[in-house]
Write a protein that holds these residues in place. Structure first.
Motif, PDB file in Angstrom:
ATOM      1  N   VAL A   1      -4.367  -8.373  15.870  1.00 19.40           N
ATOM      2  CA  VAL A   1      -5.355  -8.299  14.786  1.00 19.40           C
ATOM      3  C   VAL A   1      -4.751  -8.837  13.493  1.00 19.40           C
ATOM      4  O   VAL A   1      -5.395  -9.603  12.755  1.00 19.40           O
ATOM      5  N   ALA A   2      -3.516  -8.459  13.206  1.00 12.87           N
ATOM      6  CA  ALA A   2      -2.865  -8.923  11.979  1.00 12.87           C
ATOM      7  C   ALA A   2      -2.703 -10.442  11.983  1.00 12.87           C
ATOM      8  O   ALA A   2      -2.962 -11.117  10.975  1.00 12.87           O
ATOM      9  N   SER A   3      -2.271 -10.991  13.117  1.00 17.65           N
ATOM     10  CA  SER A   3      -2.112 -12.448  13.197  1.00 17.65           C
ATOM     11  C   SER A   3      -3.441 -13.175  13.075  1.00 17.65           C
ATOM     12  O   SER A   3      -3.535 -14.210  12.407  1.00 17.65           O
TER      13      SER A   3
ATOM     14  N   THR B   1      -6.026  -2.090  10.480  1.00 14.52           N
ATOM     15  CA  THR B   1      -7.414  -1.790  10.819  1.00 14.52           C
ATOM     16  C   THR B   1      -8.336  -2.692  10.013  1.00 14.52           C
ATOM     17  O   THR B   1      -7.909  -3.289   9.011  1.00 14.52           O
ATOM     18  N   PRO B   2      -9.601  -2.817  10.409  1.00 21.49           N
ATOM     19  CA  PRO B   2     -10.541  -3.599   9.603  1.00 21.49           C
ATOM     20  C   PRO B   2     -10.598  -3.116   8.158  1.00 21.49           C
ATOM     21  O   PRO B   2     -10.704  -3.925   7.222  1.00 21.49           O
ATOM     22  N   THR B   3     -10.500  -1.811   7.968  1.00 19.82           N
ATOM     23  CA  THR B   3     -10.537  -1.259   6.611  1.00 19.82           C
ATOM     24  C   THR B   3      -9.324  -1.682   5.803  1.00 19.82           C
ATOM     25  O   THR B   3      -9.448  -2.129   4.653  1.00 19.82           O
ATOM     26  N   SER B   4      -8.124  -1.541   6.394  1.00 17.57           N
ATOM     27  CA  SER B   4      -6.910  -1.893   5.651  1.00 17.57           C
ATOM     28  C   SER B   4      -6.856  -3.398   5.377  1.00 17.57           C
ATOM     29  O   SER B   4      -6.401  -3.825   4.312  1.00 17.57           O
ATOM     30  N   LEU B   5      -7.351  -4.198   6.316  1.00 13.24           N
ATOM     31  CA  LEU B   5      -7.363  -5.644   6.105  1.00 13.24           C
ATOM     32  C   LEU B   5      -8.386  -6.033   5.049  1.00 13.24           C
ATOM     33  O   LEU B   5      -8.150  -6.961   4.255  1.00 13.24           O
TER      34      LEU B   5
ATOM     35  N   ARG C   1      -9.224  -4.204   2.504  1.00 18.77           N
ATOM     36  CA  ARG C   1      -8.598  -3.870   1.217  1.00 18.77           C
ATOM     37  C   ARG C   1      -7.569  -4.918   0.821  1.00 18.77           C
ATOM     38  O   ARG C   1      -7.449  -5.283  -0.353  1.00 18.77           O
ATOM     39  N   LEU C   2      -6.823  -5.383   1.818  1.00 21.93           N
ATOM     40  CA  LEU C   2      -5.818  -6.404   1.533  1.00 21.93           C
ATOM     41  C   LEU C   2      -6.470  -7.679   1.017  1.00 21.93           C
ATOM     42  O   LEU C   2      -6.010  -8.271   0.033  1.00 21.93           O
ATOM     43  N   ALA C   3      -7.540  -8.114   1.667  1.00 21.27           N
ATOM     44  CA  ALA C   3      -8.252  -9.315   1.226  1.00 21.27           C
ATOM     45  C   ALA C   3      -8.785  -9.139  -0.190  1.00 21.27           C
ATOM     46  O   ALA C   3      -8.653 -10.042  -1.036  1.00 21.27           O
ATOM     47  N   ASN C   4      -9.352  -7.989  -0.466  1.00 16.97           N
ATOM     48  CA  ASN C   4      -9.908  -7.724  -1.794  1.00 16.97           C
ATOM     49  C   ASN C   4      -8.820  -7.705  -2.865  1.00 16.97           C
ATOM     50  O   ASN C   4      -9.053  -8.113  -4.007  1.00 16.97           O
ATOM     51  N   SER C   5      -7.627  -7.255  -2.488  1.00 15.00           N
ATOM     52  CA  SER C   5      -6.537  -7.188  -3.464  1.00 15.00           C
ATOM     53  C   SER C   5      -6.110  -8.581  -3.924  1.00 15.00           C
ATOM     54  O   SER C   5      -5.547  -8.732  -5.016  1.00 15.00           O
ATOM     55  N   PHE C   6      -6.387  -9.596  -3.112  1.00 12.41           N
ATOM     56  CA  PHE C   6      -6.070 -10.976  -3.482  1.00 12.41           C
ATOM     57  C   PHE C   6      -7.335 -11.752  -3.859  1.00 12.41           C
ATOM     58  O   PHE C   6      -7.306 -12.985  -3.959  1.00 12.41           O
ATOM     59  N   ASP C   7      -8.415 -11.025  -4.053  1.00 10.63           N
ATOM     60  CA  ASP C   7      -9.697 -11.620  -4.436  1.00 10.63           C
ATOM     61  C   ASP C   7     -10.153 -12.670  -3.431  1.00 10.63           C
ATOM     62  O   ASP C   7     -10.654 -13.743  -3.798  1.00 10.63           O
ATOM     63  N   LEU C   8      -9.982 -12.342  -2.139  1.00 14.78           N
ATOM     64  CA  LEU C   8     -10.401 -13.238  -1.069  1.00 14.78           C
ATOM     65  C   LEU C   8     -11.732 -12.775  -0.495  1.00 14.78           C
ATOM     66  O   LEU C   8     -12.134 -11.620  -0.672  1.00 14.78           O
ATOM     67  N   ASP C   9     -12.411 -13.665   0.188  1.00 11.12           N
ATOM     68  CA  ASP C   9     -13.695 -13.343   0.820  1.00 11.12           C
ATOM     69  C   ASP C   9     -13.415 -12.631   2.146  1.00 11.12           C
ATOM     70  O   ASP C   9     -13.263 -13.272   3.192  1.00 11.12           O
ATOM     71  N   ALA C  10     -13.343 -11.308   2.090  1.00  4.74           N
ATOM     72  CA  ALA C  10     -12.992 -10.513   3.264  1.00  4.74           C
ATOM     73  C   ALA C  10     -13.970 -10.725   4.407  1.00  4.74           C
ATOM     74  O   ALA C  10     -13.579 -10.812   5.578  1.00  4.74           O
ATOM     75  N   GLU C  11     -15.248 -10.834   4.094  1.00  5.97           N
ATOM     76  CA  GLU C  11     -16.255 -10.994   5.146  1.00  5.97           C
ATOM     77  C   GLU C  11     -16.095 -12.327   5.866  1.00  5.97           C
ATOM     78  O   GLU C  11     -16.157 -12.379   7.108  1.00  5.97           O
ATOM     79  N   ALA C  12     -15.868 -13.390   5.119  1.00  5.10           N
ATOM     80  CA  ALA C  12     -15.697 -14.705   5.734  1.00  5.10           C
ATOM     81  C   ALA C  12     -14.439 -14.736   6.601  1.00  5.10           C
ATOM     82  O   ALA C  12     -14.435 -15.324   7.694  1.00  5.10           O
ATOM     83  N   ILE C  13     -13.384 -14.118   6.129  1.00  2.00           N
ATOM     84  CA  ILE C  13     -12.133 -14.096   6.890  1.00  2.00           C
ATOM     85  C   ILE C  13     -12.316 -13.295   8.181  1.00  2.00           C
ATOM     86  O   ILE C  13     -11.889 -13.734   9.264  1.00  2.00           O
ATOM     87  N   GLN C  14     -12.954 -12.147   8.096  1.00  4.75           N
ATOM     88  CA  GLN C  14     -13.144 -11.311   9.282  1.00  4.75           C
ATOM     89  C   GLN C  14     -14.083 -11.969  10.291  1.00  4.75           C
ATOM     90  O   GLN C  14     -13.924 -11.805  11.505  1.00  4.75           O
TER      91      GLN C  14
END
Length: 247
Positions: free
Chosen positions: A141-143, A173-177, A179-192
């Motif tokens: 999942v992390a990779s 987890t999806p939740t921790s990832l 949060r990680l995306a949001n911390s870098f101002d990334l589009d978490a939904e697009a990445i997931q």
């Protein structure tokens, strides 16, 4: 025959080629005596055993190094220029280091700061990351998340996420990832959404196939220019190898 089976002859027999002494020509009594002499000699000179073991290990290490050199040479394009792996450090550097890593690998995490110190302190190293998730579902999942970030947001975002995951010690987890995306101002939904794509899967499968070809069974594994370095290496040792290769 007894006079011939002296300690010097026994020592010679331990190191001589197989054809130098044909034990099949001995009688049963002579063979028994020879074995007794060998045993007595080794009991009196046990260091001979360690010398033989050390010699064997040295030969095996030399053979492995040569085999690894051939593996790197035969697969150079896939290792150093696959077209998808992250390339950092100095892309025009005079030395290339490749790391096969897993975000859940304790030794990868231990090596992380030391590799960063080496790459950043040197300034002339081309550094390539090969995602090799082999330690379970959270590794995968992390990779997938890191690779998806690279595809969606580019290399700079990938590096930020990669570094954060290497320092992260909680559950992936999806939740921790998210949060990680949001911390870098990334589009978490697009990445997931990209995580389970064929593009991400193909990159992981190609890297895994390359690792199998190179007979890599654990992480971290490094390729430094023309040499495979299997396992964790401290900063000082990596730097010494680097300097030796530069001559």
């Amino acid at each position: 025959m007894k006079k011939l089976i002296a300690p010097a002859l026994v020592a010679l027999s331990l190191t001589a080629p197989a054809h130098a002494m044909d034990l099949t020509e001995l009688t049963d009594a002579e063979r028994a005596q020879f074995r007794a002499e060998v045993r007595a000699y080794l009991m009196e000179n046990p260091e001979v055993i360690m010398e033989a073991v050390n010699q064997l290990q040295a030969r095996q290490a030399e053979a492995q190094a040569q085999a690894d050199f051939t593996l790197v040479s035969d697969n150079a394009a896939a290792i150093f220029d696959d077209g998808y792996s992250y390339v950092g450090g100095n892309p025009e550097g005079d030395m290339t280091i490749v790391e096969f890593m897993d975000y859940r690998c304790g030794y990868c995490k231990k090596a992380f700061s030391e590799v960063e110190k080496l790459v950043n302190g040197d300034g002339n190293i081309r550094f390539i990351v090969k995602e090799l998730p082999i330690l379970g579902e959270q590794s995968m999942v992390a990779s997938r998340f890191a690779i998806a970030t690279k595809i969606v947001a580019g290399d700079e975002a990938y590096k930020s996420v990669h570094d954060a995951l290497m320092s992260f010690n909680g559950d992936i987890t999806p939740t921790s990832l998210g949060r990680l995306a949001n911390s870098f101002d990334l589009d978490a939904e697009a990445i997931q959404e990209k995580m389970d794509s064929a593009e991400v899967t193909a990159e992981i499968e190609k890297t895994r196939a390359l690792a199998q070809t190179l007979q890599i069974s654990g992480t971290p594994t490094f390729v430094m220019q023309d040499e495979l370095l299997r396992g964790y290496l401290p900063y000082d040792q990596m730097k010494a190898i680097l300097e030796e290769k530069r001559g």
